[in-house]
Design an enzyme around this catalytic site. Structure first.
Site, PDB file in Angstrom:
ATOM      1  CB  SER A 153      18.536  28.377   2.215  1.00 46.29           C
ATOM      2  OG  SER A 153      17.687  27.266   2.208  1.00 46.29           O
ATOM      3  CE1 TYR A 166      14.389  31.703   1.571  1.00 45.87           C
ATOM      4  CE2 TYR A 166      14.862  29.376   1.197  1.00 45.87           C
ATOM      5  CZ  TYR A 166      14.956  30.502   1.995  1.00 45.87           C
ATOM      6  OH  TYR A 166      15.618  30.437   3.202  1.00 45.87           O
TER       7      TYR A 166
HETATM    8  P1  NAP Z   1      11.921  35.567   9.322  1.00 45.71           P
HETATM    9  O1  NAP Z   1      11.602  35.178  10.716  1.00 45.71           O
HETATM   10  O2  NAP Z   1      10.851  35.557   8.287  1.00 45.71           O
HETATM   11  O3  NAP Z   1      12.646  36.991   9.338  1.00 45.71           O
HETATM   12  C1  NAP Z   1      13.011  37.578   8.123  1.00 45.71           C
HETATM   13  C2  NAP Z   1      13.470  38.989   8.358  1.00 45.71           C
HETATM   14  O4  NAP Z   1      13.647  39.629   7.059  1.00 45.71           O
HETATM   15  C3  NAP Z   1      12.448  39.817   9.114  1.00 45.71           C
HETATM   16  O5  NAP Z   1      13.110  40.751   9.932  1.00 45.71           O
HETATM   17  C4  NAP Z   1      11.709  40.509   7.980  1.00 45.71           C
HETATM   18  O6  NAP Z   1      11.043  41.702   8.344  1.00 45.71           O
HETATM   19  C5  NAP Z   1      12.874  40.815   7.042  1.00 45.71           C
HETATM   20  N1  NAP Z   1      12.371  41.156   5.714  1.00 45.71           N
HETATM   21  C6  NAP Z   1      11.541  40.410   4.956  1.00 45.71           C
HETATM   22  N2  NAP Z   1      11.216  41.098   3.851  1.00 45.71           N
HETATM   23  C7  NAP Z   1      11.859  42.285   3.914  1.00 45.71           C
HETATM   24  C8  NAP Z   1      11.885  43.423   3.087  1.00 45.71           C
HETATM   25  N3  NAP Z   1      11.140  43.502   1.986  1.00 45.71           N
HETATM   26  N4  NAP Z   1      12.640  44.482   3.439  1.00 45.71           N
HETATM   27  C9  NAP Z   1      13.359  44.435   4.580  1.00 45.71           C
HETATM   28  N5  NAP Z   1      13.358  43.390   5.430  1.00 45.71           N
HETATM   29  C10 NAP Z   1      12.600  42.334   5.103  1.00 45.71           C
HETATM   30  O7  NAP Z   1      13.058  34.620   8.737  1.00 45.71           O
HETATM   31  P2  NAP Z   1      14.227  33.791   9.465  1.00 45.71           P
HETATM   32  O8  NAP Z   1      13.787  32.399   9.547  1.00 45.71           O
HETATM   33  O9  NAP Z   1      14.699  34.512  10.674  1.00 45.71           O
HETATM   34  O10 NAP Z   1      15.322  33.849   8.315  1.00 45.71           O
HETATM   35  C11 NAP Z   1      16.522  34.621   8.411  1.00 45.71           C
HETATM   36  C12 NAP Z   1      17.454  34.162   7.307  1.00 45.71           C
HETATM   37  O11 NAP Z   1      17.762  32.776   7.474  1.00 45.71           O
HETATM   38  C13 NAP Z   1      16.845  34.289   5.908  1.00 45.71           C
HETATM   39  O12 NAP Z   1      17.835  34.695   4.993  1.00 45.71           O
HETATM   40  C14 NAP Z   1      16.398  32.867   5.582  1.00 45.71           C
HETATM   41  O13 NAP Z   1      16.344  32.644   4.197  1.00 45.71           O
HETATM   42  C15 NAP Z   1      17.485  32.061   6.269  1.00 45.71           C
HETATM   43  N6  NAP Z   1      17.108  30.685   6.599  1.00 45.71           N
HETATM   44  C16 NAP Z   1      16.176  30.420   7.552  1.00 45.71           C
HETATM   45  C17 NAP Z   1      15.879  29.098   7.866  1.00 45.71           C
HETATM   46  C18 NAP Z   1      14.867  28.752   8.931  1.00 45.71           C
HETATM   47  O14 NAP Z   1      14.564  27.536   9.119  1.00 45.71           O
HETATM   48  N7  NAP Z   1      14.320  29.711   9.680  1.00 45.71           N
HETATM   49  C19 NAP Z   1      16.510  28.036   7.196  1.00 45.71           C
HETATM   50  C20 NAP Z   1      17.461  28.324   6.200  1.00 45.71           C
HETATM   51  C21 NAP Z   1      17.746  29.667   5.925  1.00 45.71           C
HETATM   52  P3  NAP Z   1       9.566  41.645   9.061  1.00 45.71           P
HETATM   53  O15 NAP Z   1       9.852  41.556  10.511  1.00 45.71           O
HETATM   54  O16 NAP Z   1       8.946  42.933   8.650  1.00 45.71           O
HETATM   55  O17 NAP Z   1       8.871  40.436   8.512  1.00 45.71           O
END
Ligand code: NAP
Length: 256
Positions: A153, A166
């Site tokens: 991130s 985070y």
């Molecule tokens: P998201 O929609 O919240 O999805 C997160 C995923 O991680 C989900 O599959 C979630 O499972 C899983 N997860 C969370 N806690 C967990 C646990 N305790 N054990 C196993 N799995 C777990 O997030 P996203 O936006 O797709 O983010 C994906 C990556 O991109 C992350 O590393 C995030 O930090 C990074 N990122 C995202 C953004 C953005 O704008 N979206 C920006 C910068 C970086 P559940 O389905 O059960 O919730």
């Protein structure tokens, strides 16, 4: 956004493990890589959601996905060892590992950050990628062209007030990436990088910016050319780099 059209089925016979494959960017990544022939090992904490992704992949390319429900917040190192041994039986080598799962956690000043939440965040965002990498390195080494991607991130590269655990966890992930990349560069062919997707229309983004109009953020599909590049033969020269999907330009890195 970067554009790249990979060769059809360029991931045939490749096995890739994705964490957090049940939703958001991880789910889109799993479905996308399945369309190009990869075998997928899908990790996530919610069995029902994982089964939904599994069913979608079955419809695209039957027999290519397996699911392993695992809550990183509660998993012990023994659980990771058990996972690695069970995978060894079915997948003798691992060609890709995407550390995508993460928690956002509280966004509050460090002074008021709840300790238990801090610990849980470190468990999910830092310890899980460390344990998984440790137990899966032998299988990655058995591939002759493995790729490891740590999803990071912007706040893992420049601290920002109130992003608390985070931000700190993503800094740790960058450190893990750099350390590992330096360790393996002379002894294996594994290529290891981190990737900041940038703002992307997911549940995490909605939680971080509740007042934002989601349509102003790109969908996860728009990131996929970068993922394809990094998992393709063309991306094999990029190693040990902290990459940004938004301004990704592979010509910045010297091809070997
Ligand atoms: P998201 O929609 O919240 O999805 C997160 C995923 O991680 C989900 O599959 C979630 O499972 C899983 N997860 C969370 N806690 C967990 C646990 N305790 N054990 C196993 N799995 C777990 O997030 P996203 O936006 O797709 O983010 C994906 C990556 O991109 C992350 O590393 C995030 O930090 C990074 N990122 C995202 C953004 C953005 O704008 N979206 C920006 C910068 C970086 P559940 O389905 O059960 O919730």
């Amino acid at each position: 956004m970067f554009t790249f059209t990979p060769a059809e089925n360029y991931l045939d016979n490749k096995t890739i493990l994705i964490t957090g494959a049940s939703d958001g960017i991880g789910k889109t990544t799993a479905l996308t890589l399945a369309r190009f022939g990869a075998n997928l090992i899908l990790l996530g904490r919610d069995q029902e959601k994982l089964e939904g992704v599994y069913d979608e992949i079955e419809a695209i390319s039957p027999g290519k996905a397996v699911i392993h429900p695992m809550d990183f917040a509660n998993a012990s190192f023994e659980d990771y060892k058990t996972l690695a041994s069970s995978l060894d039986e079915h997948f003798p080598q691992l060609d890709g590992l995407i550390h995508n799962a993460a928690l956002l956690g509280a966004r509050t000043p460090i002074e008021f950050y709840p300790e238990q939440e801090w610990d849980r965040l470190m468990q999910v965002n830092v310890n899980a990628p460390f344990y998984l990498t440790k137990v899966l390195l032998p299988a990655l080494t058995r591939s002759d062209d493995a790729r490891v991607l740590f999803i990071s991130s912007s706040v893992g590269r420049q601290g920002r007030a109130h992003w608390g655990g985070y931000a700190v966890s993503k800094f740790a992930l960058e450190g893990l990436m750099q350390t590992l990349a330096d360790e393996v560069c002379n002894t294996t062919s594994i290529k290891i990088n981190s990737l900041n997707p940038g703002g992307t229309r997911t549940a995490m983004r909605r939680a971080a910016y509740p007042a934002e109009d989601p349509s102003t953020q790109p969908a996860a599909d728009e990131l996929m050319p970068v993922y394809h590049y990094l998992f393709s033969a063309q991306g094999g020269h990029i190693h040990g780099q902290a990459l940004n999907a938004r301004d990704f330009d592979p010509s910045e890195f010297q091809a070997k």
